[in-house]
Design a protein around this motif. Structure first.
Motif, short mmCIF file in Angstrom:
data_model
loop_
_atom_site.label_atom_id
_atom_site.label_comp_id
_atom_site.label_asym_id
_atom_site.label_seq_id
_atom_site.Cartn_x
_atom_site.Cartn_y
_atom_site.Cartn_z
N ILE A 260 16.50 50.93 71.72
CA ILE A 260 15.92 50.50 72.99
C ILE A 260 15.75 48.97 73.00
N MET A 261 15.48 48.41 71.82
CA MET A 261 15.35 46.96 71.73
C MET A 261 16.71 46.28 71.66
N GLY A 262 17.78 47.07 71.70
CA GLY A 262 19.13 46.51 71.65
C GLY A 262 19.47 45.94 70.30
N MET A 263 18.90 46.52 69.22
CA MET A 263 19.09 45.96 67.88
C MET A 263 19.94 46.81 66.97
N CYS A 264 20.49 47.89 67.49
CA CYS A 264 21.42 48.64 66.66
C CYS A 264 22.35 49.45 67.54
N VAL B 189 7.78 47.70 57.68
CA VAL B 189 8.69 47.82 56.53
C VAL B 189 10.17 47.83 56.98
N PRO B 190 10.57 48.73 57.89
CA PRO B 190 11.96 48.66 58.33
C PRO B 190 12.21 47.61 59.43
N LEU B 191 11.18 47.21 60.16
CA LEU B 191 11.40 46.37 61.33
C LEU B 191 11.53 44.88 61.03
N VAL B 192 10.72 44.35 60.11
CA VAL B 192 10.80 42.89 59.87
C VAL B 192 12.17 42.49 59.34
N LEU C 149 12.91 58.18 65.15
CA LEU C 149 12.13 57.35 66.08
C LEU C 149 12.30 55.85 65.80
N THR C 150 12.46 55.50 64.52
CA THR C 150 12.69 54.09 64.18
C THR C 150 14.02 53.63 64.79
N ARG C 151 15.03 54.46 64.63
CA ARG C 151 16.36 54.14 65.17
C ARG C 151 16.35 54.06 66.70
N LEU C 152 15.61 54.97 67.29
CA LEU C 152 15.50 54.99 68.76
C LEU C 152 14.82 53.71 69.25
#
Length: 293
Positions: free
Chosen positions: A289-293, A101-104, A282-285
């Motif tokens: 880590i994926m360098g996306m925010c 839901v938040p990731l795509v 945890l979503t933000r973390l």
């Protein structure tokens, strides 16, 4: 606090019954609400994302996965593999897509993996299926330069597999970026004598062989760049919290890049359920880590 070997059976069973530690509701209600929340999140993700459902990764009926795909044509998308929890005897991929839901919307592919839960599946089978699913995903997506992230619940096999693949196929250019281990059990021995093991029927040997604690040295030799997050809920049982802390220390001592996240105001269930929310810690973390925010 007392070592588990000194606990009487009823105390051990209490420690390893996460539903009895939820402050929000009764044990039975906690489990029902958990399944409902994850199912609703998954249904929402299926409405939001493009999906490939029931993709086989092996010949067995239970060997299927779901892929949640962002509507972007970038070839640089990171990919998260989610392996569900449920004490290897509950839940399925039908409740495992909620993270999408938040990731795509952020351009992340989410893969939700099914495996044969007990009593059909035993620990050795489950571990080999998880391994097979990861290999399959890697082969399927190897033509795109991905950053691979594994979001695993109770199972470190993934990291091990991914790093192994890097050794087998040096041309495979996606380094394993991170692993999230949430409210997990890293030493399976304490549950062998409890009700949890009734459908699994693990012997002590099987428990030791499949315990992430046993894999630390192999991890060290192969995943030095991987950022491992060991997350535990504030209201997990003392024994669950101790398992996370001790596992974190083992990884840290062996020189791995690992952080311990003690997630405030959560229990064993909503520590996972909240991943449906883009603002959740945890979503933000994960995105960071994926360098996306």
């Amino acid at each position: 606090s007392m070592h588990w070997t000194g606990m009487k059976k009823d105390e051990l069973e209490l420690q390893y019954s996460p539903s009895r530690w939820s402050l929000r509701m009764s044990a039975d209600d906690a489990i029902k609400a958990h399944k409902k929340a994850l199912k609703e999140g998954t249904d929402k993700a299926r409405a939001l994302a493009q999906t490939l459902l029931n993709v086989p990764y092996g010949a067995g009926d239970g060997e299927k996965l779901d892929v949640y795909i962002p509507s972007t044509n970038s070839l640089d998308m990171p990919l998260v593999i989610y392996i569900h929890g449920g004490y290897w005897q509950f839940l399925s991929k039908e409740e495992s897509g909620f993270m999408a839901v938040p990731l795509v919307s952020k351009g992340v592919i989410v893969v939700a993996v099914d495996y044969d839960i007990a009593p059909k599946g035993n620990m050795d089978l489950i571990v080999s299926q998880v391994r097979k699913s990861v290999v399959s995903v890697v082969q399927q997506y190897s033509h795109i330069r991905y950053i691979f992230i594994f979001y695993t619940y109770h199972n470190l096999v993934c990291i091990y597999v991914a790093t192994l693949l890097g050794l087998i196929w040096p041309q495979w250019s996606c380094p394993l970026t991170g692993a999230f281990l949430v409210s997990g059990i890293y030493d399976l021995l304490p549950i062998v004598s409890t009700y949890v093991n009734e459908p699994l029927k693990m012997t002590e040997e099987v428990a030791v062989r499949n315990s992430p604690t046993t894999l630390v040295q192999q991890l060290k030799s192969s995943s030095s760049d991987c950022h491992i997050v060991v997350a535990v809920a504030q209201h997990d049982s003392p024994e669950f919290r101790k398992q996370s802390e001790e596992y974190y220390k083992m990884l840290k001592t062996s020189g791995l890049n690992v952080t311990l996240e003690d997630v405030p105001d959560t229990d064993h269930f909503n520590v996972i359920e909240r991943l449906v929310d883009g603002e959740y810690h945890l979503t933000r973390l994960l995105l960071k880590i994926m360098g996306m925010c």
